[in-house]
Design a protein around this motif. Structure first.
Motif, PDB file in Angstrom:
ATOM      1  N   VAL A   1      -3.223 -15.337 -37.205  1.00 54.27           N
ATOM      2  CA  VAL A   1      -4.156 -14.259 -37.524  1.00 54.27           C
ATOM      3  C   VAL A   1      -4.667 -14.485 -38.943  1.00 54.27           C
ATOM      4  N   LEU A   2      -5.897 -14.951 -39.045  1.00 49.16           N
ATOM      5  CA  LEU A   2      -6.486 -15.252 -40.359  1.00 49.16           C
ATOM      6  C   LEU A   2      -7.035 -13.974 -40.984  1.00 49.16           C
TER       7      LEU A   2
ATOM      8  N   GLU B   1     -13.613 -14.729 -40.032  1.00 48.00           N
ATOM      9  CA  GLU B   1     -14.596 -13.838 -39.427  1.00 48.00           C
ATOM     10  C   GLU B   1     -15.333 -13.073 -40.526  1.00 48.00           C
ATOM     11  N   GLU B   2     -16.388 -12.380 -40.126  1.00 45.22           N
ATOM     12  CA  GLU B   2     -17.161 -11.596 -41.080  1.00 45.22           C
ATOM     13  C   GLU B   2     -16.267 -10.546 -41.755  1.00 45.22           C
ATOM     14  N   PRO B   3     -16.580 -10.146 -42.995  1.00 43.93           N
ATOM     15  CA  PRO B   3     -15.780  -9.124 -43.673  1.00 43.93           C
ATOM     16  C   PRO B   3     -15.756  -7.811 -42.889  1.00 43.93           C
ATOM     17  N   ILE B   4     -14.684  -7.080 -43.054  1.00 48.32           N
ATOM     18  CA  ILE B   4     -14.613  -5.720 -42.523  1.00 48.32           C
ATOM     19  C   ILE B   4     -15.407  -4.841 -43.485  1.00 48.32           C
ATOM     20  N   SER B   5     -16.422  -4.184 -42.969  1.00 47.42           N
ATOM     21  CA  SER B   5     -17.376  -3.496 -43.843  1.00 47.42           C
ATOM     22  C   SER B   5     -18.004  -2.324 -43.103  1.00 47.42           C
TER      23      SER B   5
ATOM     24  N   ALA C   1     -22.688 -10.102 -31.020  1.00 48.35           N
ATOM     25  CA  ALA C   1     -22.232  -9.726 -29.685  1.00 48.35           C
ATOM     26  C   ALA C   1     -20.783 -10.138 -29.457  1.00 48.35           C
ATOM     27  N   ALA C   2     -20.432 -11.319 -29.927  1.00 48.93           N
ATOM     28  CA  ALA C   2     -19.058 -11.792 -29.744  1.00 48.93           C
ATOM     29  C   ALA C   2     -18.073 -10.886 -30.470  1.00 48.93           C
ATOM     30  N   GLU C   3     -18.489 -10.387 -31.660  1.00 46.60           N
ATOM     31  CA  GLU C   3     -17.629  -9.485 -32.429  1.00 46.60           C
ATOM     32  C   GLU C   3     -17.381  -8.195 -31.650  1.00 46.60           C
TER      33      GLU C   3
ATOM     34  N   LEU D   1      -6.572  -7.769 -49.688  1.00 46.84           N
ATOM     35  CA  LEU D   1      -7.837  -7.352 -49.082  1.00 46.84           C
ATOM     36  C   LEU D   1      -8.958  -8.356 -49.345  1.00 46.84           C
ATOM     37  N   ASN D   2      -8.745  -9.277 -50.255  1.00 45.94           N
ATOM     38  CA  ASN D   2      -9.781 -10.264 -50.583  1.00 45.94           C
ATOM     39  C   ASN D   2      -9.168 -11.661 -50.590  1.00 45.94           C
ATOM     40  N   PRO D   3      -8.735 -12.146 -49.433  1.00 45.04           N
ATOM     41  CA  PRO D   3      -8.112 -13.477 -49.369  1.00 45.04           C
ATOM     42  C   PRO D   3      -9.100 -14.556 -49.770  1.00 45.04           C
ATOM     43  N   MET D   4      -8.590 -15.541 -50.487  1.00 45.91           N
ATOM     44  CA  MET D   4      -9.446 -16.622 -50.983  1.00 45.91           C
ATOM     45  C   MET D   4      -8.858 -17.969 -50.570  1.00 45.91           C
ATOM     46  N   GLY D   5      -9.676 -18.991 -50.659  1.00 46.43           N
ATOM     47  CA  GLY D   5      -9.207 -20.349 -50.430  1.00 46.43           C
ATOM     48  C   GLY D   5      -9.268 -20.782 -48.978  1.00 46.43           C
TER      49      GLY D   5
END
Length: 290
Positions: A41-42, A246-250, A276-278, A69-73
């Motif tokens: 789970v990324l 995946e895209e940020p949770i926003s 759509a896939a999301e 909340l802001n994973p990097m790398g």
């Protein structure tokens, strides 16, 4: 019969041993038997600023969890699998070995790396050990309780977004539509501003993945694992495939959710086709994880 004969036979079943990736043949066996096909789970980035008109920023305001909340790398799935296959528990720490370098991980080291303030939770029990009744918690969170699981489909859009933050970044699992009892308790503690020993929780989940090896594993916190590996100055080969976030949770996450909740909502035609896939992921029911 020699007491080691069965072990020798089992090792012989897995002749492909890669010394650059595994500290010994037992770690190689663990990789093949348990981690090679495990789910990872990324973590997703959380755009708190775009969520300013919801209750979500208030939930995290007093918590020093910004790095979670802001994973990097970059994250390499092969390295994550090798990390867990080579690790073993040793007293109050985890002994790790990645690409020839040995190092240790402890709860305190996780806290230091994430720069999280020390907290004093109401209980020392881990969430999978707590036995709270779920009915009162569901009355606060909303949603629908079926047996011992909370279905997220019936949550409000904001609460569902909070659940997604938990699922990806704080208490990982693959199923987006059904929260287990422990995760329901965690979400309630999060929403009601209770103290959470998140570093102890992370360490506990690492230990579970190492000790309780089974056919259906979910490997948590891969971005954090990569940070721990980097801290140990492990040399990662170039050219390894990078996992895509995946895209940020926003705010957009809430808009997508509203499109699939009964009652007033935006028209599905307003949602870009590439999302759509999301939406399908939010409304499908994937295989549950323990």
């Amino acid at each position: 019969m020699s007491p080691h004969k069965s072990t020798v036979k089992k090792i012989a079943k897995h002749p492909h041993y890669f010394p650059d990736s595994f500290r010994n043949d037992y770690a190689n066996m663990a990789y093949i038997d348990h981690y090679k096909n495990a789910s990872i789970v990324l973590e997703r980035r959380v755009d708190i600023e775009s969520l300013k008109d919801t209750f979500i920023p208030k939930v995290f305001k007093e918590r020093t969890w910004s790095k979670l909340l802001n994973p990097m790398g970059d994250v390499y799935d092969c390295i994550i699998r090798e990390f867990f296959a080579n690790a073993f528990l040793e007293c109050d720490h985890i002994n790790c070995w990645v690409r020839g370098r040995e190092f240790t991980i402890s709860r305190d080291l996780i806290q230091e790396l994430l720069e999280i303030q020390l907290t004093t939770p109401d209980t020392s029990l881990h969430y999978d050990e707590r036995k709270e009744k779920l009915e009162p918690l569901v009355q606060v969170l909303g949603g629908q309780l079926k047996k011992k699981a909370l279905h997220t489909i019936e949550l409000s859009p904001e609460m569902r977004a909070s659940a997604y933050i938990m699922i990806f970044n704080l208490y990982p699992m693959k199923n987006l539509t059904t929260l287990s009892g422990p995760r329901t308790v965690f979400l309630h503690d999060l929403f009601t501003h209770k103290e959470i020993d998140i570093c102890g929780q992370i360490y506990h989940l690492f230990v579970k993945c190492i000790k309780k090896r089974k056919s259906r594993l979910t490997l948590p916190f891969p971005s954090l694992v990569m940070s721990l590996i980097s801290r140990a100055r492990v040399k990662i080969p170039s050219g390894l495939p990078v996992m895509q976030r995946e895209e940020p949770i926003s705010e957009q996450t809430i808009i997508w959710s509203k499109a699939h909740i009964p009652g007033p909502s935006i028209d599905v035609s307003q949602i870009p086709r590439d999302e759509a896939a999301e939406i399908d992921r939010f409304t499908s029911i994937p295989e549950d994880t323990p």
